[in-house]
Scaffold this motif. Structure first.
Motif, PDB file in Angstrom:
ATOM      1  N   HIS A  59       0.869  -1.180   0.000  1.00 15.53           N
ATOM      2  CA  HIS A  59       0.000   0.000   0.000  1.00 15.53           C
ATOM      3  C   HIS A  59       0.902   1.224   0.000  1.00 15.53           C
ATOM      4  N   ASP A  62      -0.335   4.416   1.986  1.00 13.90           N
ATOM      5  CA  ASP A  62      -0.325   4.174   3.431  1.00 13.90           C
ATOM      6  C   ASP A  62       1.108   4.162   3.961  1.00 13.90           C
ATOM      7  N   ASP A  63       2.014   3.552   3.196  1.00 11.64           N
ATOM      8  CA  ASP A  63       3.415   3.523   3.613  1.00 11.64           C
ATOM      9  C   ASP A  63       4.021   4.919   3.633  1.00 11.64           C
ATOM     10  N   GLN A  65       2.360   7.669   4.143  1.00 10.32           N
ATOM     11  CA  GLN A  65       1.790   8.328   5.320  1.00 10.32           C
ATOM     12  C   GLN A  65       2.511   7.902   6.589  1.00 10.32           C
ATOM     13  N   ASP A  66       2.871   6.629   6.678  1.00 10.43           N
ATOM     14  CA  ASP A  66       3.589   6.154   7.865  1.00 10.43           C
ATOM     15  C   ASP A  66       4.932   6.858   8.016  1.00 10.43           C
ATOM     16  N   TYR A  69       4.186  10.225   9.446  1.00 13.79           N
ATOM     17  CA  TYR A  69       3.831  10.164  10.865  1.00 13.79           C
ATOM     18  C   TYR A  69       5.065   9.910  11.734  1.00 13.79           C
ATOM     19  N   TRP A 111      -8.447   7.603   8.624  1.00 12.00           N
ATOM     20  CA  TRP A 111      -6.995   7.588   8.403  1.00 12.00           C
ATOM     21  C   TRP A 111      -6.205   7.841   9.686  1.00 12.00           C
ATOM     22  N   ARG A 114      -4.216   5.205  11.897  1.00 11.44           N
ATOM     23  CA  ARG A 114      -2.865   4.751  11.551  1.00 11.44           C
ATOM     24  C   ARG A 114      -1.777   5.569  12.244  1.00 11.44           C
ATOM     25  N   ILE A 151       8.238   0.696   7.545  1.00 16.70           N
ATOM     26  CA  ILE A 151       7.321   0.103   6.563  1.00 16.70           C
ATOM     27  C   ILE A 151       7.849  -1.216   6.013  1.00 16.70           C
ATOM     28  N   LYS A 154       6.994  -4.178   8.658  1.00 14.46           N
ATOM     29  CA  LYS A 154       5.602  -4.275   9.105  1.00 14.46           C
ATOM     30  C   LYS A 154       5.248  -5.666   9.615  1.00 14.46           C
TER      31      LYS A 154
END
Length: 183
Positions: A59, A62-63, A65-66, A69, A111, A114, A151, A154
């Motif tokens: 993803h 999503d990765d 975004q990680d 964060y 979202w 996460r 990531i 995971k």
């Protein structure tokens, strides 16, 4: 290709743990049998966990975004620790607590669920001492590398304690090595 990166992350994770434990043991204990026992135990655990069946997901957003964060958690922790002079432990505790309450505060935003785990991983990066880091540039670089490790790891060591701290340690150590080699 993703499997290749997961294997690399797995062995980096194991290498960080082994290097950390061996450095402590060589410094404090001169017992060869204890060191050999830890190395054999680590090898057996590595073998058993490496052959465990894991599901892989790809993803990209999503990765990404990680990574963001992780970076935000690191920057907030470093700011509270260094600029506001609260200390690394209080800063990481504040960042982790704030991140853990975000999903409860913003219930409608899917979202945001996460955010807590990568932000807390970033809090460990933000705990880097000012003597090690050369400021925010180093923290951002370390957070990016830690996010990449995060990531790729995971599905590695899920349920084992110390995973986030080890990932952060690996990112900061790798950043320090790169900075040392380039300067």
């Amino acid at each position: 290709m993703i499997r290749f990166f997961r294997v690399i992350a797995f062995f980096l994770f194991i290498g960080c743990h082994l290097a950390f434990l061996l450095s402590i043991l060589f410094e404090k204990i001169n017992n060869v049998w204890l060191i050999a026992g830890i190395m054999i135990s680590t090898a057996l655990i590595t073998y058993a966990y490496y052959h465990k069946n894991t599901q892989e997901e790809a993803h990209f957003l999503d990765d990404l975004q990680d990574i963001i964060y992780v970076s935000l958690g690191a920057l907030l922790t470093y700011f509270i620790s260094v600029d506001l002079k609260f200390g690394a432990v209080i800063a990481a505790g504040f960042t982790g607590t704030l991140a853990s309450y975000l999903p409860a505060i913003f219930k409608k935003a899917a979202w945001i669920k996460r955010v807590p785990v990568p932000a807390y991983c970033g809090a460990f990066v933000g705990m880097t001492a000012p003597a090690v880091s050369s400021g925010y540039t180093f923290i951002i670089f370390s957070a990016f590398l830690t996010g990449a490790l995060f990531i790729t790891a995971k599905n590695v060591f899920n349920g084992f304690g110390g995973k986030l701290g080890t990932i952060a340690f690996g990112g900061v150590a790798l950043s320090s090595l790169i900075v040392y080699l380039l300067l």
